[in-house]
Design an enzyme around this catalytic site. Sequence first.
Site, short mmCIF file in Angstrom:
data_model
loop_
_atom_site.label_atom_id
_atom_site.label_comp_id
_atom_site.label_asym_id
_atom_site.label_seq_id
_atom_site.Cartn_x
_atom_site.Cartn_y
_atom_site.Cartn_z
CD GLN A 152 -3.03 -1.21 1.84
OE1 GLN A 152 -2.87 -0.79 3.23
NE2 GLN A 152 -4.20 -1.57 1.67
CG ASP A 189 1.74 4.47 -3.44
OD1 ASP A 189 1.13 4.03 -4.54
OD2 ASP A 189 1.53 4.17 -2.29
CG ASP A 234 -5.97 1.33 -11.59
OD1 ASP A 234 -6.12 0.36 -12.39
OD2 ASP A 234 -4.95 1.75 -11.14
CD GLU A 274 -7.50 -3.92 -10.25
OE1 GLU A 274 -6.86 -4.72 -11.09
OE2 GLU A 274 -6.51 -2.74 -10.09
C1 ARE Z 1 3.90 0.17 -17.04
C2 ARE Z 1 5.04 -0.89 -17.35
C3 ARE Z 1 6.15 -1.04 -16.24
C4 ARE Z 1 6.81 0.12 -15.78
C5 ARE Z 1 5.41 1.22 -15.54
C6 ARE Z 1 6.04 2.56 -14.95
O1 ARE Z 1 4.76 -1.94 -18.09
O2 ARE Z 1 7.06 -1.77 -16.72
O3 ARE Z 1 7.47 -0.09 -14.65
O4 ARE Z 1 4.80 1.30 -16.50
O5 ARE Z 1 6.57 3.27 -16.06
C7 ARE Z 1 -1.16 -1.20 -16.29
C8 ARE Z 1 -0.07 -2.23 -16.84
C9 ARE Z 1 1.29 -2.21 -16.30
C10 ARE Z 1 1.74 -0.69 -16.37
C11 ARE Z 1 0.86 0.29 -15.79
C12 ARE Z 1 1.19 1.65 -16.04
O6 ARE Z 1 -0.43 -3.62 -16.43
O7 ARE Z 1 2.32 -3.13 -16.74
O8 ARE Z 1 3.09 -0.55 -16.07
O9 ARE Z 1 -0.48 0.08 -16.49
O10 ARE Z 1 1.16 2.14 -17.23
C13 ARE Z 1 -1.49 -5.92 -9.77
C14 ARE Z 1 -2.53 -4.77 -9.00
C15 ARE Z 1 -3.60 -4.48 -9.92
C16 ARE Z 1 -3.03 -4.17 -11.33
C17 ARE Z 1 -2.45 -5.19 -11.76
C18 ARE Z 1 -1.77 -4.98 -13.14
O11 ARE Z 1 -3.00 -5.18 -7.62
O12 ARE Z 1 -4.31 -3.23 -9.17
O13 ARE Z 1 -1.11 -5.57 -10.92
N1 ARE Z 1 -4.24 -3.57 -12.34
C19 ARE Z 1 -4.50 -2.28 -12.50
C20 ARE Z 1 -4.96 -2.08 -14.04
C21 ARE Z 1 -3.56 -2.28 -14.76
C22 ARE Z 1 -2.56 -1.02 -14.59
C23 ARE Z 1 -2.53 -0.81 -12.99
C24 ARE Z 1 -3.39 -1.21 -12.22
C25 ARE Z 1 -1.76 0.27 -12.71
O14 ARE Z 1 -5.87 -2.91 -14.25
O15 ARE Z 1 -3.91 -2.23 -16.12
O16 ARE Z 1 -1.47 -1.62 -15.10
O17 ARE Z 1 -2.68 1.69 -12.83
C26 ARE Z 1 -1.23 -10.92 -8.32
C27 ARE Z 1 -1.66 -10.03 -7.16
C28 ARE Z 1 -2.60 -8.77 -7.83
C29 ARE Z 1 -1.60 -8.21 -9.04
C30 ARE Z 1 -1.31 -9.21 -10.00
C31 ARE Z 1 -0.26 -8.81 -11.27
O18 ARE Z 1 -2.45 -11.57 -8.74
O19 ARE Z 1 -2.54 -10.49 -6.28
O20 ARE Z 1 -2.56 -7.77 -6.82
O21 ARE Z 1 -2.22 -7.09 -9.73
O22 ARE Z 1 -0.75 -10.45 -9.36
O23 ARE Z 1 0.81 -8.52 -10.70
CA CA Z 2 -0.78 3.02 -2.11
#
Ligand code: ARE
Ligand code: CA
Length: 471
Positions: free
Chosen positions: A146, A155, A185, A218
């Site tokens: 968090q 963050d 998100d 989410e």
């Molecule tokens: C991108 C690049 C990275 C770079 C970053 C910063 O890919 O390499 O470091 O930018 O420049 C999306 C993409 C990411 C992207 C990000 C920002 O997926 O690749 O990074 O946008 O551009 C966790 C979270 C969950 C999250 C998922 C993806 O808990 O909230 O990861 N989902 C939401 C959205 C995504 C989005 C983000 C959050 C960020 O739906 O589309 O990311 O805003 C287990 C855990 C989960 C974890 C999961 C995957 O299941 O229990 O908690 O989810 O693994 O790691």
């Molecule tokens: Ca946070």
Amino acid sequence: HAEISSVNRGDVIVIAFQTNWRSVARECTETYGPEGVGYVQVSPPQETITGTQWWTSYQPVSYKLDSKLGTEAEFTNMIATCKAAGVGVIADAVINHMAGADRSGTGVAGSKFDGEGNFPAVPYTPSDFHDCTENIINYSNADNVQNCRLSGLQDLDTGNANVRSKIVDYMAKLLDLGVAGFRVDAVKHIAAADVAALKSELLAKTGLDENDFLFEQEVIGSTSEAKEIQPVNYLGTGKVSEFNVNARLKQAFNGDINSATFGLSGIGTSSSWVPSNKAAVWVTNWDTERGDNALTYKDGSRYLLANAFLLAYNYGQPHVYAGYYFNNNDAGAPSASTTQVPDMKCPTDGSQTSGTWQCTQRWTAIRGMIGFHNAVAHTKVTDWKEYGDNVVGFGRADKGYLAINNSESPLEATFTTSLPAGTYCNVYAVGDCSKTVTVHRDGTFTATVGAGSAIAIHVGAQPATWTSTSL
Ligand code: ARE
Ligand code: CA
């Protein structure tokens, strides 16, 4: 906002992934509205970093409503057009973080930013961010999840009242423009207490009641992770994603839908899942579409059958996902530039070519099943019965019935329903009622369900009363 809640419509949400505001407005009029979709969930509307990749949408630079998907004027026009069609717009709110620490420069709308916590267009300064500058590595530690950086994203210190007031201003503005709610998100990365504070500050600022808009959080649950970051902690602030559903649907349809351990009948029955009235569910979303835990368009008929099941069943609020075909996980929307996504073009020949739009909301079976979902609202699942290997049928009292054949051969059977006698359109197979089945006075019908296909019938689709909506 009163107009939104008084419109009589179903609760189905279409996820219009990376679709620009002009195209969403068009779909509201041409597709979502006529077919009875309740809401369209759009990608984040705020200014972000530039880049062709879809995930640039999740790296905010400011709260200006000027993004790759359109301007504030286009966003406002979309809301009005959709509202007129009876469809509410749900905004994806990215509030846990700003852009990655590895990014700097100017955003889509020209706002400057850097990787050291400076976002002058908001404004945010370094003291508005958590001190931890490490990437999240340990999901068994809530503090790490968090207060550190999700994928390197800076963050926000949501425990800080100044930060919360900026976020609340942004969300209040969206409500004022007429959005029907939010998909929030990365909520598991925000302390539950901070989410509760944010929400009550938003209600206080807008004077709205919490039932006036959707608040879908989410939170990806996993029993191996810290207890503070589980879905249950967020049930008090709104709906919560239930990712067990997409995982189970994949297991079931890739194996035996009647399996005692991972079949369809177990969906939603476990007390460890989010309760039905709080659960946000889908066959896939954009993250799972790029991962291993969900069926996607790449799975062909199983994907379609899983969507039909979810729309026919009564667990959670169903989402229909509509993105685009792709080979590369990072690929942005078809023909996206670094600052703009052009209008969506829907293929009309059934091709699934990488770099073209899916337009799932236009598929015959999906349209039919959205109608089914709305027709059977407020009924229970009845007449559940296994009719053969990988074949199941179930009804929704006297309103509808779905027979699913997930096997590799057609099956002829006599299905028992609670429907009134009559002839019904098979809305899974056709959009023009050219295929029908006849239910007898004892509630049975005899028909052949094709391999990898289904028969879906409901009281809202019978030849005598049939009116089709054309595309
Ligand atoms: C991108 C690049 C990275 C770079 C970053 C910063 O890919 O390499 O470091 O930018 O420049 C999306 C993409 C990411 C992207 C990000 C920002 O997926 O690749 O990074 O946008 O551009 C966790 C979270 C969950 C999250 C998922 C993806 O808990 O909230 O990861 N989902 C939401 C959205 C995504 C989005 C983000 C959050 C960020 O739906 O589309 O990311 O805003 C287990 C855990 C989960 C974890 C999961 C995957 O299941 O229990 O908690 O989810 O693994 O790691
Ligand atoms: Ca946070």
